[in-house]
Write a protein that holds these residues in place. Structure first.
Motif, mmCIF file in Angstrom:
data_model
loop_
_atom_site.group_PDB
_atom_site.id
_atom_site.type_symbol
_atom_site.label_atom_id
_atom_site.label_comp_id
_atom_site.label_asym_id
_atom_site.label_seq_id
_atom_site.Cartn_x
_atom_site.Cartn_y
_atom_site.Cartn_z
ATOM 1 N N ARG A 1 14.399 -40.546 -5.417
ATOM 2 C CA ARG A 1 13.433 -41.428 -4.767
ATOM 3 C C ARG A 1 13.489 -42.835 -5.355
ATOM 4 O O ARG A 1 13.283 -43.046 -6.552
ATOM 5 N N GLY A 2 13.781 -43.797 -4.508
ATOM 6 C CA GLY A 2 13.728 -45.198 -4.899
ATOM 7 C C GLY A 2 14.893 -45.715 -5.717
ATOM 8 O O GLY A 2 14.881 -46.875 -6.129
ATOM 9 N N ASN A 3 15.937 -44.898 -5.964
ATOM 10 C CA ASN A 3 17.042 -45.407 -6.789
ATOM 11 C C ASN A 3 18.136 -46.079 -5.956
ATOM 12 O O ASN A 3 19.026 -46.723 -6.504
ATOM 13 N N ASN B 1 20.710 -44.958 -4.448
ATOM 14 C CA ASN B 1 22.060 -44.389 -4.539
ATOM 15 C C ASN B 1 22.380 -43.642 -3.244
ATOM 16 O O ASN B 1 21.821 -42.587 -2.962
ATOM 17 N N GLN B 2 23.291 -44.206 -2.441
ATOM 18 C CA GLN B 2 23.590 -43.627 -1.140
ATOM 19 C C GLN B 2 24.281 -42.264 -1.248
ATOM 20 O O GLN B 2 24.048 -41.379 -0.417
ATOM 21 N N GLU B 3 25.113 -42.089 -2.263
ATOM 22 C CA GLU B 3 25.804 -40.811 -2.435
ATOM 23 C C GLU B 3 24.803 -39.695 -2.737
ATOM 24 O O GLU B 3 24.904 -38.591 -2.195
ATOM 25 N N GLN B 4 23.832 -39.975 -3.602
ATOM 26 C CA GLN B 4 22.804 -38.984 -3.917
ATOM 27 C C GLN B 4 21.950 -38.672 -2.683
ATOM 28 O O GLN B 4 21.546 -37.517 -2.475
ATOM 29 N N GLU B 5 21.696 -39.695 -1.886
ATOM 30 C CA GLU B 5 20.921 -39.483 -0.664
ATOM 31 C C GLU B 5 21.682 -38.606 0.331
ATOM 32 O O GLU B 5 21.087 -37.763 1.010
ATOM 33 N N ARG B 6 22.989 -38.784 0.416
ATOM 34 C CA ARG B 6 23.804 -37.937 1.299
ATOM 35 C C ARG B 6 23.790 -36.487 0.814
ATOM 36 O O ARG B 6 23.691 -35.557 1.613
ATOM 37 N N GLN B 7 23.886 -36.303 -0.503
ATOM 38 C CA GLN B 7 23.836 -34.950 -1.051
ATOM 39 C C GLN B 7 22.476 -34.306 -0.809
ATOM 40 O O GLN B 7 22.388 -33.098 -0.538
ATOM 41 N N LEU B 8 21.422 -35.111 -0.899
ATOM 42 C CA LEU B 8 20.079 -34.601 -0.652
ATOM 43 C C LEU B 8 19.934 -34.158 0.811
ATOM 44 O O LEU B 8 19.338 -33.107 1.093
#
Length: 263
Positions: free
Chosen positions: A68-70, A72-79
């Motif tokens: 949340r709020g960082n 990071n697009q890669e982490q968002e895709r993994q989420l």
């Protein structure tokens, strides 16, 4: 604001399933020594499904909190992938299989409890305990291959509490169902796969996993297996409709609350 955050509820439900699984593995059961072990019982398979599902839910909550709020697009895709897996598992496995286990057990129990939960167990287990605890195996199998003589120790937990747990999850979080054709194909694959597994256990041991299958003819078994597959598909569709109804109603209520503010 909710009295208990949904994230806390998921952790509590996951811990309850893990506790049951650990307790189950710690008990010496005759069913562990028969062909297929506990994996021949749908109630045990469902217990594992529910535990894995709520584990994914907790992991999704943790990932959402960390990303949340960082930015990071890669982490968002993994989420997003994790959320998609969570939603798929609820739609295809957790809801239809969980409701199926509850519905079929109590239907057979109401018709003739001796076929699925003998009265003998009342001498050892209080009636209320059937809803939320694990039943011990009370008798040794007459023959180590006679799987029908062995009580499934996870049945009691699964036959009631799984339903409110899965309904709580459906009510607290919106889940995006997969395309209907792919969802129905997946639940059909699971249903047919389990039926073939039950038939294979019978082929190897000469005994049916569920004793009542001994008392019906081949034609009736085919009808029963076909009916269970159709019921699984119906429960998938029921979950889809219920999920849409819950969240369409929630959306309408939120819109009604917003109207006075706009006026």
């Amino acid at each position: 604001m909710a009295l208990v955050p949904c994230q806390v509820l998921r952790v509590a439900i996951l811990l309850s399933y893990c506790s049951i699984l650990c307790n189950y593995k710690a008990i010496e059961m005759p069913s562990h020594q028969t062909y297929g072990g506990s994996w021949k019982f749908l109630t045990f398979i469902d217990l594992v499904i529910q535990a894995v599902f709520f584990g994914i839910c907790v992991l999704t909550d943790l990932s959402s909190l960390l990303t949340r709020g960082n930015g990071n697009q890669e982490q968002e895709r993994q989420l997003k992938k994790l959320i998609s897996l969570r939603d798929w598992m609820l739609a295809v496995l957790a809801f239809p299989v969980g409701v199926f286990v509850v519905a079929v057990f109590w239907t057979i129990y109401a018709y003739d409890r001796e076929m699925i939960y003998p009265k003998l167990l009342d001498n050892f287990i209080p009636g209320w305990l059937n809803h939320g605890m694990v039943s011990p195996t009370l008798r040794e199998p007459q023959d180590p291959w006679r799987v029908g003589d062995v009580l499934d120790p996870s049945t009691s937990w699964q036959h009631t509490t799984v339903l409110p747990f899965i309904l709580i999850e459906m009510r607290t979080s919106h889940h995006a169902y997969p395309r209907r054709n792919s969802g129905l194909a997946a639940i059909c694959t699971f249903s047919v796969g389990y039926i073939l597994w039950v038939c294979w256990v019978h082929h190897v041991t000469g005994m049916w996993v569920y004793p009542f299958l001994e008392h019906i003819g081949p034609g009736a078994r085919i009808v029963f297996f076909g009916f269970t597959t159709i019921l699984m598909n119906f429960l998938y569709l029921l979950g889809e409709v219920l999920n849409s109804y819950i969240w369409d109603t929630q959306r309408s209520m939120e819109e009604e609350k917003e109207k006075p503010k706009l006026e």
